[in-house]
Each structure stands twice: as structure tokens, then as C-alpha cells.
Design a protein around this motif. Structure first.
Motif: not given
Lengths: 176, 245
Positions: A148-156, A162-176
Motif C-alpha cells: 500500500r502506498l497511500s490510505e487514500f487514493g484517487s477518491t476517498p 502498487r504491485c511489486l511484480v508487474c510494477a503497476e499501481p492500482f486503486d483498492f476499494f476500501k471495505p466499509i
């Protein structure tokens, strides 16, 4: 005039303004559609209290239904039951994954960051190791080696990983 | 005036003023990730404030909506805890304030959901806010542990902030005979300490001694900082009343 079924068909095609691959119904934002006389009564629930897209979504819904032939549309915001990311359909989770956004479907281990069980109310249980992030598979290459790079991404509502294998960043929908 | 109105207004003001202070970090946060985090926590909290202000306006029944309540009230009409209006000062202060306040909020939302006499709409707001506050407390708590169990510099600053801010919590747990509305969904000091103490322990911080100091923000008697917070917040709306986008 628009029937309830026709209204749902229209709503299935109203995209989320931030993530156009999914619709407002995919997210579980639309709670019910009822025809009362000539008026279509649509109950919706906001995702997060401060979500800036809520008003935009309401306008999109009204516009889409009116364009499709509804004579009168009445929107009602309901807060309870509170929106939960569990209401996201399986189809939506797959569409998001294909788009490069991880959801609960990609989680290896929620860890202490997962919501505690409902029976914890009213006794609060907040384990102090809850600042460890969930372990999430990369939505592109499926590798479990991500960070995890940041607790808050492109939206709250999303975190940035980011993936350490393919090196792509991605957003993760936080469970709530 | 129904007592529920003032209680909901007090809750709204806590969120509104806390959010306003936190949003002052925009453009100044120590790192980009923190820039996003503080802004988003402020946004969530502002969302809570909007819901609560709208509900307060409805309960009052005098035609005041969320904007009228946020922008047209004077300093002594705000009922927020004094802690919320204190300046950000430095990152350590902000994090300590965040832990103290969001821990209280976490317990508050639970208490409201189980209170016999809370209005249904308030319970719905509490149900929703509880999920978001959990993430806020997670963020601030995690940071306090990193600061306290960090370098000598970060621990020194965190301890100094804690020493300064600690006794602002006394206001939250003391009954105010002139404000019985505040007993609607009480959060006790023991409950709050049970949540906060483990964080302080893990952060290797010393719990400051309690003093007799009790701030009075919830009664509308604010610190010298409140006016400076309200001025930029209300200026545009007051200069152009009834303006619309």
C-alpha cells in the motif's frame, strides 16, 4: 410514463461519474424504485458522507429517467441501512478488476483492517494493530506481492497500492 | 426549542469545526499521501456535519438549513468542544487532536445508535458515520504510534502536543447543568480512556496528569481561536448573502 422495470433498465446504464465502467446500480446506490401515481420514487443512499459525487449521481439519475420518458421523478436519500461495499455486485467487482481497480474480491487477508463483527456494538473492539493494511492481489497480474502506498487514493473511498511484480499501481476499494 | 435540536447542533458543530481546521492542511501537509489523507478525513467529517446540520435545522423548525446554520451564526452560537477549534500548530498537535477527537466520536456513534431517546434520523447518521470514523481513528492512531515510537524529535513533539491538549478532554465528560441536552447519549471518560490508553502505551507516550481545567466550547464560550477560524469560513457567504452557484 416509465414503468418500474423500464426505470431499472435505465438506471443500470447510469455510470458512476468517477468509474464509468460501473453503474449506480452495480454499486448498490439505488435502493428502490416505486411508481406512485405518475411519479417515479427512487430511493438512493450515499456511499460516504462526504462523497462529492453524490449530487452529481442524483442529477444523472433524474436526467436519465426524465429523458427515458418519466413524467415526474422524486429522489429520496436514505441513510439507513448504511451503504456498505458488500452491496457491490459480483459483476461489478469483476468489471472493476478488469478496469484495474481491486475490490474485496482481490483480498488475500483483510487482517485487522476489516470491519469488526456487528456484535461488537455497543462494546467497541479496536485492536491496536489495525493500522496494518489489507493484503490485496494485483488486479492485473494477480500477484500477492503488493504494497500500500497511500490510505487514500484517487477518491476517498479507495486506497492506492502498487504491485511489486508487474510494477503497476492500482486503486483498492476500501471495505466499509 | 426542542432539546434534541441543540444536541444535534452540538454534534454538527464538533464535526464542522474539526473539519474546517483539518482542511487548513491542504497544500501544507508533510507528504502527498498525508495531503490526501487529511483532506479526505476533513471531507468525510464535513459530510457528517452537513447531515447533522440539516437534521438540526429540521428539528428546530425555524426554516434554517445547513448553510444558514454554518454561515450565519455568531461565535457564541456555536456549540463545539473547544478542542476542535484549536489551531493545527504542527503535525504532532494535529495527530494528537485527531486521536482524542475521533476516539470520542467512535464511542459517540455507538452510544447514539443504542440510545432510547435518539431520533431515528440521528441513529441513521451515527450508523453511517461510525464506519468512516473507524478509518479516521485508524489513521490518526497509526500516526501517533509512529511519532511516539519514532525518533527522539518526533516523540518529544508528540509528548509536548499531548501535554498541551490532554485536559481539553475534561469538557467532554463533565456535565453542564445549564446544558442538560448534552446527556442525550453520554460517552464516559472510562470508555474513552479504554480506547485511547492502549494507543498512548504503544506510542510510548506518558499520559499527562489531569488538571481542573474545563474548557467551555459546548456552552458557546470559545477560546480566542474561534473567531479567527470563523472569519475565513463565513466571509464569502456573509458578503454575498443568498448568492447561489
Amino acid at each position: 410514463m416509465l414503468s418500474v422495470q423500464a426505470a431499472w433498465d435505465v438506471l443500470h446504464r447510469v455510470p458512476d461519474p468517477e468509474i464509468p465502467v460501473i453503474s449506480v446500480t452495480d454499486l448498490g446506490i439505488v435502493r428502490s424504485v416505486v411508481l406512485a401515481g405518475d411519479t417515479l420514487r427512487v430511493r438512493i443512499t450515499p456511499t460516504y458522507s462526504g462523497c462529492p459525487a453524490t449530487e452529481h449521481i442524483e442529477r444523472s439519475i433524474k436526467e436519465a429517467l426524465t429523458t427515458a420518458g418519466a413524467s415526474a421523478v422524486q429522489l429520496e436519500r436514505v441513510l439507513s441501512p448504511a451503504w456498505t461495499s458488500d452491496w457491490m455486485s459480483e459483476a461489478a467487482k469483476q468489471k472493476l478488476k478488469d478496469f484495474g481497480i481491486a475490490t474485496a474480491a482481490c483480498v488475500i487477508n483483510f487482517g485487522p483492517s476489516r470491519e469488526v463483527a456487528p456484535e461488537a456494538v455497543p462494546a467497541p473492539v479496536f485492536p491496536i494493530t489495525w493500522h496494518k493494511p489489507a493484503q490485496v492481489n494485483c488486479p492485473r497480474c494477480n500477484s500477492p506481492r503488493t504494497e500500500r502506498l497511500s490510505e487514500f487514493g484517487s477518491t476517498p473511498c479507495k486506497s492506492m497500492y502498487r504491485c511489486l511484480v508487474c510494477a503497476e499501481p492500482f486503486d483498492f476499494f476500501k471495505p466499509i | 426549542m426542542p432539546t434534541d435540536f441543540k444536541y444535534v447542533l452540538h454534534l454538527a458543530d464538533n464535526s464542522l469545526i474539526f473539519s474546517q481546521r483539518l482542511s487548513e492542511w491542504c497544500g501544507h501537509a508533510p507528504a502527498l499521501e498525508e495531503e490526501l489523507a487529511l483532506a479526505n478525513i476533513a471531507l468525510d467529517t464535513l459530510g457528517q456535519a452537513r447531515l447533522l446540520l440539516s437534521l438540526a435545522g429540521q428539528l428546530e423548525g425555524a426554516g434554517r438549513d445547513e448553510d444558514a446554520l454554518a454561515y450565519q451564526r455568531l461565535e457564541h452560537e456555536f456549540l463545539n468542544f473547544t478542542l476542535c477549534e484549536l489551531p493545527n500548530t504542527d503535525f504532532a498537535h494535529t495527530i494528537v487532536k485527531g486521536v482524542m477527537f475521533t476516539a470520542w466520536q467512535a464511542l459517540l456513534w455507538q452510544a447514539v445508535q443504542t440510545a432510547d431517546n435518539a431520533p431515528a434520523e440521528l441513529k441513521a447518521i451515527a450508523e453511517k458515520s461510525a464506519k468512516e470514523t473507524r478509518y479516521h481513528l485508524q489513521h490518526f492512531g497509526g500516526w501517533l504510534v509512529r511519532l511516539g515510537d519514532g525518533t527522539a524529535l518526533s516523540q518529544g513533539k508528540a509528548q509536548a502536543a499531548l501535554n498541551y491538549l490532554w485536559n481539553y478532554k475534561n469538557e467532554w465528560f463533565r456535565a453542564a447543568p445549564s446544558a442538560p441536552f448534552l446527556q442525550l447519549a453520554p460517552v464516559t471518560e472510562n470508555q474513552w480512556l479504554a480506547l485511547v490508553q492502549p494507543i498512548l502505551d504503544q506510542a510510548l507516550l506518558k499520559t499527562p496528569a489531569d488538571t481542573p481545567f474545563v474548557s467551555q466550547g459546548k456552552l458557546g464560550q470559545h477560546s480566542e481561536h474561534m473567531g479567527h477560524l470563523l472569519a475565513p469560513m463565513q466571509y464569502i457567504a456573509r458578503s454575498y448573502p443568498n448568492a447561489v452557484w
